[in-house]
Design a protein around this motif. Structure first.
Motif, PDB file in Angstrom:
ATOM      1  N   ASP A 148       0.838  -1.202   0.000  1.00 11.62           N
ATOM      2  CA  ASP A 148       0.000   0.000   0.000  1.00 11.62           C
ATOM      3  C   ASP A 148       0.873   1.253   0.000  1.00 11.62           C
ATOM      4  OD1 ASP A 148      -2.040   1.787   0.276  1.00 11.62           O
ATOM      5  OD2 ASP A 148      -2.688   1.144   2.263  1.00 11.62           O
ATOM      6  N   HIS A 152       1.362   4.107  -2.966  1.00 12.10           N
ATOM      7  CA  HIS A 152       0.630   5.344  -2.667  1.00 12.10           C
ATOM      8  C   HIS A 152       1.082   6.508  -3.552  1.00 12.10           C
ATOM      9  CE1 HIS A 152      -1.899   7.897  -0.254  1.00 12.10           C
ATOM     10  NE2 HIS A 152      -0.933   8.792  -0.242  1.00 12.10           N
ATOM     11  N   PHE A 170       0.857   7.767   8.057  1.00 11.27           N
ATOM     12  CA  PHE A 170       0.338   7.018   6.910  1.00 11.27           C
ATOM     13  C   PHE A 170      -0.419   5.781   7.394  1.00 11.27           C
ATOM     14  CE2 PHE A 170       0.637   3.578   3.865  1.00 11.27           C
ATOM     15  CZ  PHE A 170       0.117   4.178   2.726  1.00 11.27           C
ATOM     16  N   ARG A 174      -4.798   4.324   7.448  1.00  8.31           N
ATOM     17  CA  ARG A 174      -5.309   3.116   6.794  1.00  8.31           C
ATOM     18  C   ARG A 174      -6.214   2.387   7.773  1.00  8.31           C
ATOM     19  NH1 ARG A 174      -3.696   5.855   2.961  1.00  8.31           N
ATOM     20  NH2 ARG A 174      -3.807   4.297   1.327  1.00  8.31           N
ATOM     21  N   GLN A 206       8.733   4.753   1.419  1.00  8.68           N
ATOM     22  CA  GLN A 206       8.189   4.288   0.142  1.00  8.68           C
ATOM     23  C   GLN A 206       9.310   4.079  -0.876  1.00  8.68           C
ATOM     24  OE1 GLN A 206       6.318   7.059  -2.745  1.00  8.68           O
ATOM     25  NE2 GLN A 206       4.574   5.670  -2.687  1.00  8.68           N
ATOM     26  N   ASP A 566     -11.179   3.018   0.303  1.00  7.06           N
ATOM     27  CA  ASP A 566      -9.812   2.728  -0.144  1.00  7.06           C
ATOM     28  C   ASP A 566      -9.845   2.134  -1.556  1.00  7.06           C
ATOM     29  OD1 ASP A 566      -7.110   2.433  -0.107  1.00  7.06           O
ATOM     30  OD2 ASP A 566      -7.005   1.047   1.583  1.00  7.06           O
ATOM     31  N   THR A 570      -8.167   3.943  -4.710  1.00  7.85           N
ATOM     32  CA  THR A 570      -7.093   3.230  -5.419  1.00  7.85           C
ATOM     33  C   THR A 570      -7.465   3.059  -6.893  1.00  7.85           C
ATOM     34  OG1 THR A 570      -6.654   2.035  -3.381  1.00  7.85           O
ATOM     35  CG2 THR A 570      -5.643   1.155  -5.356  1.00  7.85           C
ATOM     36  N   SER A 573      -6.860   6.304  -8.546  1.00  6.39           N
ATOM     37  CA  SER A 573      -5.426   6.549  -8.775  1.00  6.39           C
ATOM     38  C   SER A 573      -4.919   5.701  -9.933  1.00  6.39           C
ATOM     39  CB  SER A 573      -4.610   6.203  -7.524  1.00  6.39           C
ATOM     40  OG  SER A 573      -5.041   6.959  -6.447  1.00  6.39           O
TER      41      SER A 573
END
Ligand SMILES: Cc1cc2nc3c(=O)[nH]c(=O)nc-3n(C[C@H](O)[C@H](O)[C@H](O)COP(=O)(O)OP(=O)(O)OC[C@H]3O[C@@H](n4cnc5c(N)ncnc54)[C@H](O)[C@@H]3O)c2cc1C
Length: 664
Positions: A148, A152, A170, A174, A206, A566, A570, A573
């Motif tokens: 995840d 991101h 972060f 979640r 990340q 979520d 997602t 995105s």
């Protein structure tokens, strides 16, 4: 005296036969720059303050035994480091390094080690799920949370305040993450980088996870050297530099750097006294950030007008940076200890965040190692050592190790002859002068690039604190910044003389998973992860009826909602990744049209219009107020959407917006 001044790009001048380059700092960043520049025909001189090269990758030889600052983990994805090792030095990786599939964890009182493997194949993913580190559902959640975060889509500029999210922030956002999963992330970050997850930038973690991800291609997590850093890396690199004509001054500290008539002038202090000032065509400052700031700002009594900070005041902001010392003790035993596994072992729950590596299983060519065990013990939280003085601190660390690994006779103090430890060979180092750069959540905004300071065309910066694609303070980050500084210097030289000296310096290509692949994987696995989170919550409440999950009273009710949200964000995105066109004005236009329609409907409703032909009653006071409010809201929304439609949002993978200007 001529003052430091900014230099504009000047018309091409005759190129000096071999431009003189000073590299201040003989760590891996400075040496990588020296290697590439000397290969391109620059006359390079390296100044290193300590007796040995390598900086954080150096070894101190005591009574004939090399003691590394730390026996480093070399990750498989260190593309630029491996290029130097394999192509420039001509070594085979498998001959000099031992591959590591993962790390081992040992809990207090446990007799078996738990394995955390590099999740690069289905079988290693399965082994991780059933490793026993957490329950199976929480291991699913842990691994999903890594995916995840890797997937991101942070905004294009993590220097923006809202983009400065720490890892805990972060995770907290979640809906599926559990307290135990957050603790494992915190453990990994503290053990490896001495940074808790509440100060580590989510974007930095990340970057690290993205570099690691290689699924479904099997590859080792990291490699460990089969000898000391001096023997296997620094000495061969120093020999190579000497063959290329590089002049290396060790034990030579640069005490001042002035810009005189636009050229860098160094004052160096060697063991035998202060040498005469030396002027160079270019200089790369490849020291840690603290030493760089001292050179850039000067000391009381020095002329402030000749210092870098006089033309680049932003350098002063680098004083925001933090670093940490990681104390290390090499423990040589009188005999072989049975049952110590190979590779890195984390002692979970140890207050000093201890980790241990048995180097006697790696340095197998050394006869001294065949008959004994040699453990390197590191304390990632050096502040937790309740003792002062080298021997007392070293012994306190060994005492804590002994609680997890009670397989040797400890003795009562450092030097106790009744102990199983060979004290004359053992060695503690506080590492106070070999500190790890802490790239915490707000540091990116201040981290310079290799071509800074931008106002000076012949001074460059290198070191793991500079911006790089590797991001996290690692060998690869340091090598990348050294190569970037060399590249910027070569380009500046070409600009001023109209000709590139040698082949352009390049960096090795990185093989990173694209955002679309990561987002698609997240989308596919998302229901399973939320399901696993519900499974973990249910198991816990069955095992512990009436027990509380702090802060999650409405957890079972909220989980389906956060899962749905979520999934849609997602999917959105991913759609942006696959069809970047919808990012632009059309999206804002679509939003604007939808909003206008909705406001129209609301206004109609407020006016309470009856059917056609009916007499129209005057609007009520409430309806008039609502209508005015809706109109104002509509105008504000319209203005915002029009503004959004004008500026294209940056691509998620676009390089971060530079705070620092490009070199003239
Ligand atoms: C304990 C520890 C464990 C680590 N473990 C790992 C690991 O497992 N894997 C990994 O990838 N990374 C690890 N790292 C990080 C890695 O070692 C560093 O990121 C990297 O070595 C930094 O290289 P550098 O050249 O940027 O800086 P440095 O290595 O700090 O080199 C800078 C050099 O400049 C010299 N210098 C300073 N001032 C002057 C001056 N005025 N004049 C002349 N010379 C000067 C210093 O003496 C030093 O030699 C670890 C770091 C530490 C401290």
């Amino acid at each position: 005296m001529a003052k430091a001044r900014s230099r504009k790009a000047s018309p091409a001048k005759a190129a000096p036969a071999r431009p003189e380059v000073a590299i201040i700092g003989g760590g891996i960043a400075g040496l990588s720059a020296a290697l590439r520049l000397s290969q391109r025909g620059f006359a390079v001189t390296v100044f290193e303050a300590k007796p040995e090269l390598g900086g954080n990758m150096s070894s101190t030889n005591v009574h004939g035994i090399d003691h590394d600052v730390y026996p480093h983990m070399f990750c498989d994805w260190y593309a630029n480091f491996w290029t130097i090792f394999e192509q420039d030095l001509g070594f085979a990786r498998a001959t000099h390094f031992e591959p590591q599939d993962g790390v081992k964890l040992l809990e207090l009182g446990a007799e078996t080690y738990l394995d955390l493997r590099n999740p690069s194949t289905l079988s290693t993913v399965w082994e991780n799920l059933t490793s026993g580190i957490l329950s199976v559902p929480e291991m699913i959640v842990l691994m999903f949370s890594m995916l995840d975060l890797a997937a991101h889509p942070f905004g294009g500029d993590v220097t923006d305040n809202l983009e400065r999210i720490d890892v805990n922030g972060f995770l907290y956002s979640r809906g599926y993450v559990t307290e135990d999963v957050a603790k494992v992330h915190n453990y990994i970050l503290t053990l490896v980088w001495s940074m808790n997850s509440d100060v580590t930038a989510a974007k930095t973690y990340q970057d690290f996870l993205r570099h690691f991800s290689s699924f479904p291609n099997q590859r080792p997590l990291a490699w460990l050297l089969r000898g000391s850093l001096r023997q296997k890396i620094m000495q061969p690199l120093a020999d190579k530099l000497r063959d290329l004509g590089v002049t290396v001054h060790t034990d030579t500290m640069v005490t001042a750097l002035d810009i005189i008539d636009g050229r860098p002038r160094l004052i160096v202090e060697a063991r035998n006294g202060v040498a005469a000032p030396q002027a160079f065509d270019h200089a790369i400052i490849a020291t840690p950030a603290g030493a760089m700031i001292r050179l850039a700002m000067g000391a009381p009594g020095e002329d402030p007008a000749t210092k870098i900070v006089a033309v680049e005041p932003r350098i002063a902001q680098l004083q925001h940076f933090h670093d940490a010392a990681i104390p290390v003790v090499d423990i040589y035993f009188k005999k072989k200890l049975a049952g110590v596994p190979q590779g890195q072992i984390g002692l979970t729950g140890s207050s000093m965040m201890l980790s241990v590596i048995d180097i006697s299983q790696l340095w197998e060519t050394s006869s001294m190692m065949r008959e004994r065990t040699a453990l390197v013990l590191a304390a990632s939280d050096g502040f937790a050592i309740p003792a002062v003085g080298p021997e007392a601190r070293g012994f306190a660390m060994i005492e804590q190790l002994h609680r997890w690994l009670p397989i040797f006779n400890l003795g009562t103090h450092w030097g106790d002859p009744d102990s199983d430890i060979e004290w004359a060979m053992s060695h503690f180092r506080a590492n106070d002068t070999n500190r790890l750069f802490i790239d915490d959540v707000s540091s990116w905004a201040f981290r310079p690039t290799a071509s800074d300071p931008a106002a000076l065309s012949n001074i460059f910066l290198a070191g793991d604190y500079c911006q790089s694609s590797a991001d996290m303070a690692t060998i690869e980050a340091a090598v990348q910044t050294g190569l970037l500084a060399a590249q910027a210097l070569q380009a500046a030289d070409a600009r001023s003389h109209g000709k590139m000296r040698g082949e352009p310096i390049t960096l090795a290509a990185e093989q990173l998973d694209g955002s679309a692949k990561l987002l698609a994987a997240k989308l596919a696995l998302l229901p399973a992860a939320y399901g696993a989170s519900a499974w973990a919550a249910l198991s816990e409440s069955l095992a512990n009826p009436g027990g509380e999950r702090p802060g999650t009273e409405n957890y079972p009710l909220l989980l389906p909602l956060s899962c749905t949200l979520d999934w849609w964000t997602t999917a959105y995105s991913l759609a942006l990744e696959l069809a970047p066109g919808i990012k632009s004005a059309s999206l804002a236009d679509a939003g604007k049209a939808t909003l206008l329609k909705a406001v129209d409907l609301l206004q109609d409703f407020a006016r309470h219009q009856p059917g056609r032909g009916d007499p129209r009653p005057p609007p009520s006071e409430l309806a008039t107020t609502f209508s005015a409010f809706a109109g104002a809201a509509m105008r504000a929304a319209e203005a915002a959407l029009t503004k959004a439609a004008r500026g294209k949002p940056p691509a998620p993978d676009a390089p971060y917006k530079r705070r620092w200007r490009v070199k003239p």
